[in-house]
Design a protein around this motif. Structure first.
Motif, short mmCIF file in Angstrom:
data_model
loop_
_atom_site.label_atom_id
_atom_site.label_comp_id
_atom_site.label_asym_id
_atom_site.label_seq_id
_atom_site.Cartn_x
_atom_site.Cartn_y
_atom_site.Cartn_z
N LEU A 170 6.86 7.20 19.95
CA LEU A 170 7.83 6.71 19.17
C LEU A 170 7.63 5.60 18.81
N SER A 171 7.48 4.47 19.82
CA SER A 171 7.41 3.01 19.89
C SER A 171 6.16 2.82 18.81
N GLY A 172 5.03 3.45 19.14
CA GLY A 172 3.89 3.35 18.46
C GLY A 172 3.93 3.70 17.01
N PHE A 173 4.48 4.86 16.53
CA PHE A 173 4.98 5.16 15.34
C PHE A 173 5.83 4.23 14.70
N THR A 174 6.66 3.72 15.20
CA THR A 174 7.71 2.80 14.52
C THR A 174 6.77 1.47 14.35
N PHE A 175 6.11 1.05 15.36
CA PHE A 175 5.19 -0.05 14.97
C PHE A 175 4.40 0.06 13.73
N ILE A 176 3.63 1.10 13.69
CA ILE A 176 2.82 1.47 12.77
C ILE A 176 3.51 1.38 11.36
N LEU A 177 5.03 2.21 11.30
CA LEU A 177 5.59 2.07 10.14
C LEU A 177 6.02 1.07 9.86
N SER A 178 6.09 -0.32 10.68
CA SER A 178 6.78 -1.59 10.36
C SER A 178 5.89 -2.17 9.50
N GLY A 214 16.17 1.49 10.76
CA GLY A 214 17.41 1.55 11.54
C GLY A 214 17.20 3.15 12.25
N THR A 215 16.76 4.24 11.46
CA THR A 215 16.90 5.71 11.90
C THR A 215 15.82 5.62 13.12
N MET A 216 14.71 5.12 12.87
CA MET A 216 13.87 4.85 13.96
C MET A 216 14.07 4.25 15.09
N PHE A 217 14.85 3.30 15.00
CA PHE A 217 15.73 2.71 16.18
C PHE A 217 16.81 3.44 16.68
N VAL A 218 17.46 4.39 16.13
CA VAL A 218 18.29 5.20 16.82
C VAL A 218 17.62 6.19 17.75
N SER A 219 16.42 6.75 17.19
CA SER A 219 15.62 7.59 18.15
C SER A 219 15.01 7.02 19.26
N LEU A 220 14.50 5.54 19.01
CA LEU A 220 14.11 4.74 20.16
C LEU A 220 15.27 4.60 21.08
N LEU A 221 16.34 4.07 20.63
CA LEU A 221 17.33 4.11 21.63
C LEU A 221 17.88 5.00 22.47
N PHE A 222 17.74 6.14 21.71
CA PHE A 222 17.99 7.50 22.87
C PHE A 222 16.87 7.47 23.87
N PHE A 237 11.70 12.18 8.72
CA PHE A 237 13.24 12.36 9.00
C PHE A 237 14.08 10.92 8.62
N ALA A 238 13.21 9.79 9.14
CA ALA A 238 13.88 8.44 8.82
C ALA A 238 13.99 8.26 7.53
N TYR A 239 12.86 8.46 6.49
CA TYR A 239 13.01 8.15 5.27
C TYR A 239 14.00 9.23 4.46
N ALA A 240 14.19 10.24 5.01
CA ALA A 240 15.15 11.27 4.42
C ALA A 240 16.64 10.64 4.68
N VAL A 241 16.84 10.06 5.80
CA VAL A 241 17.95 9.60 6.05
C VAL A 241 18.16 8.17 5.18
N ALA A 242 17.16 7.63 4.98
CA ALA A 242 17.18 6.34 4.16
C ALA A 242 17.55 6.81 2.62
N ALA A 243 16.93 7.77 2.30
CA ALA A 243 17.14 8.03 1.06
C ALA A 243 18.58 8.85 0.59
#
Length: 616
Positions: free
Chosen positions: A113-121, A135-143, A196-202
């Motif tokens: 998950l952290s790798g996908f978030t890094f690539i997304l960044s 922010g949505t990706m960070f919610v999943s990371l935080l969990f 999912f993160a993009y859907a939440v952002a939209a």
């Protein structure tokens, strides 16, 4: 020297725990920065949140590296290593032990998950969706990082130091697929976090145009590909290892990987309608919310202990936490979708039933019904136990096959004709033109199969639909090649289209395999007398034991039986795994786990089962 080694080993576990705590801290900081950057539309704060993803990825990578080193160095001061590894295990078993138990598997999830978030960044556009997607990706990371750093930490020290570890689960040592299947599955699960993160952002920003589905299409395709490969690899692993001659048993944890695949497949089809016609906006939001939530549901089922499965981990403290996170995702996703419901209404007219859009919509309904029925069958025993206290309730393959076969055939039917239909509306003549060659090819294939001896109705129907689909794909390719001036040009100009065609061909081949193996499979069992070596006839095949030998594999032994089947040599073996005293597995100092060799011939499945101790 002994004190120095002990100190270094203890420091290794402490370093891993500090890395996880650091990752947790940066996840929280990144979430707060992304929220502030989104609310204030501050690009500098959002940039700080983006850079926080790099720190999280680096720290969780450090944690993964530390655990890997601890496993390879047999650092039994780390409880995870002491309980799930041992000195005698081969190197590849030690590596796969990293995700072979509860705490390590969650760490792998957090790392991916952290790798996908890094690539997304690195790929995020500088638009209004950027901070909210982060922010949505960070919610999943935080969990997930929080679970790793607290209640399911793999770096907990042992209370009593053992001379050797307890060893990995013997069921996970019998096939190299242990190194492949779990990683593929987690890549598929984690990959769905990005759309999912993009859907939440939209939903949060109200920017519900086609932009977010266009951006996430490739992410979704990557996740879907990994999920597909994981399911196929899991079937292969089951066939080789479990010894029952099958590749799918509608096991609860198998179902937990199948449900996200069904929902993701529906999402991939419906986003085409939104891109092309501006329709199915609400469908796409709901589908991706449900798809990502179902990955967390599968993880909950696998780690809560509420379902009985050969794949499931024992129950522990993570079950209620995962259930709470699942509820949070559903509440947030459903709440945002309900809030933006007016903006999610389709601007174009409702699609006609007989049109390409209508076929896609009908397919989506079938996928949804399929996913719901699989979920119902999976959770039904749990509901019965909660309501009546009964632990004997079960749902067998007959229940699943009763709806899976007709729904699967319906999807094959729509898959063939849908792409041939025009957008918006097809008149009767257009529908007839599309269907005649497909139906003719299907009837011809069924008749040919009947002539060659096929009698099972489901097989004949699947064969007909397979030909129906392949002819439809051929017609589509020929039409595109004529318009583009050649096959090479259209392949180069539209790689996305032909990637979809390739996937459809794969599903047709898979459907044929399922139909033939299900209808013409035969099972039989025989016990061979190891001392008398008397030949046995089984499924019209002559079985004879031709030899028996003992093989020392360092971390255990194998009793290998050489068997002649109608003159053809095969082998089956019974593995015995050495383990440390006080291990979690039964047996005085060793764990017996049979491994079965299974061979398939045209319409027969032969399973040779070993039983008893290795010295038999």
């Amino acid at each position: 020297m002994l004190n120095l080694i002990s100190f270094q080993s203890s420091a290794l576990g402490s370093l891993g725990q500090l890395a996880l705590l650091g990752g947790l801290g940066f996840s929280l900081a990144g979430l707060l920065l992304a929220f502030v950057g989104g609310v204030r539309a501050d690009a500098r704060v959002t940039e700080a949140a983006r850079r926080a993803t790099w720190a999280v990825f680096a720290l969780i990578s450090l944690g993964m590296l530390v655990l890997m080193v601890a496993l390879l160095k047999d650092d039994f001061t780390v409880r995870y290593v002491a309980e799930h590894s041992m000195r005698a295990s081969p190197t590849w078993i030690k590596i796969t032990s990293l995700w072979g138990a509860l705490e390590g598997s969650i760490l792998l999830w957090a790392w991916l998950l952290s790798g996908f978030t890094f690539i997304l960044s690195l790929t995020l556009r500088r638009d209004a969706l950027r901070p909210w997607a982060l922010g949505t990706m960070f919610v999943s990371l935080l969990f997930f990082v929080g679970v790793c750093a607290t209640i399911a930490s793999p770096f907990t020290p042992v209370a009593t130091l053992l001379a050797d570890g307890r060893g990995p689960n013997p069921a996970l040592q019998n096939h190299w697929m242990m190194a492949v299947h779990p990683v593929l599955l987690y890549l598929g699960f984690v990959g769905l976090s990005v759309p999912f993160a993009y859907a939440v952002a939209a939903l949060v920003t109200g920017r519900l145009s086609d932009h977010w589905v266009v951006v996430t299409r490739r992410w979704t395709l990557v996740a879907w590909t990994f999920l597909t490969a994981a399911i196929v690899a899991g079937g292969w692993w089951s066939y080789e290892t479990l010894g029952w001659g099958g590749y799918w048993a509608w096991d609860p944890v198998e179902n937990a990987s199948f449900i996200p695949w069904l929902l993701t497949t529906a999402f991939l089809h419906s986003i085409q309608i939104q891109e092309k016609r501006g329709l199915m906006r609400s469908w796409n939001v709901w589908l991706i919310v449900l798809a990502y939530s179902s990955t967390v549901l599968g993880t909950f089922l696998n780690r809560s202990g509420i379902v009985q499965s050969v794949h499931a981990f024992a129950g522990g403290p993570v079950g209620p936490v995962f259930l709470g996170f699942l509820a949070f995702l559903l509440i947030v996703g459903i709440g945002l979708a309900a809030w933006r419901a007016p903006a999610l209404r389709d601007e174009a007219e409702v699609p006609a039933p007989v049109s390409r859009e209508g076929a896609f919509l009908a397919g989506n309904w079938l996928f949804l019904v399929f996913a719901f029925m699989v979920l119902l069958g999976t959770l039904f025993p749990t509901f019965v136990e909660a309501a009546q206290g009964r632990r004997d309730a079960s749902v067998g393959p007959a229940f699943y096959n009763a709806f899976a076969i007709p729904l699967g055939l319906g999807l094959l039917l729509l898959m063939g004709v849908g792409p041939l239909l025009p957008w918006r509306r097809a008149d009767g003549q257009g529908l007839l033109r599309a269907l005649v060659p497909l139906l003719a090819s299907g009837v011809g294939a069924a008749l040919l199969g009947f002539v060659f001896g096929l009698r099972a109705p489901a097989v004949l129907l699947t064969l007909a639909l397979a030909a129906y689909n392949l002819v439809g794909l051929g017609l589509l390719t020929a039409r595109a090649a004529r318009q583009a001036g050649g096959l090479g040009r259209t392949l180069q100009a539209q790689p996305r289209r032909y990637g979809a065609y390739t996937a459809h061909i794969g599903l047709v081949v898979l459907a044929l395999g399922l139909a033939f193996s299900g209808a013409y499979r035969k099972d039989a069992q025989a016990t061979l007398n190891l001392r008398a070596a008397a030949p046995t006839t089984l499924l019209h095949e002559r079985l004879e034991l031709t030899g028996l030998r003992q093989v020392d594999r360092g971390f255990g032994t194998s009793a290998v039986a050489s068997v002649s089947i109608d003159g053809r040599p095969f082998e089956t073996r019974l593995n015995t795994y050495t383990q440390a005293p006080g291990a979690l597995f039964p047996g005085p100092g060793r764990a017996l786990r049979p491994v079965w060799a299974t061979r398939i011939w045209w319409s027969r499945v032969l399973t040779l089962k070993g039983s008893g101790p290795a010295s038999a």
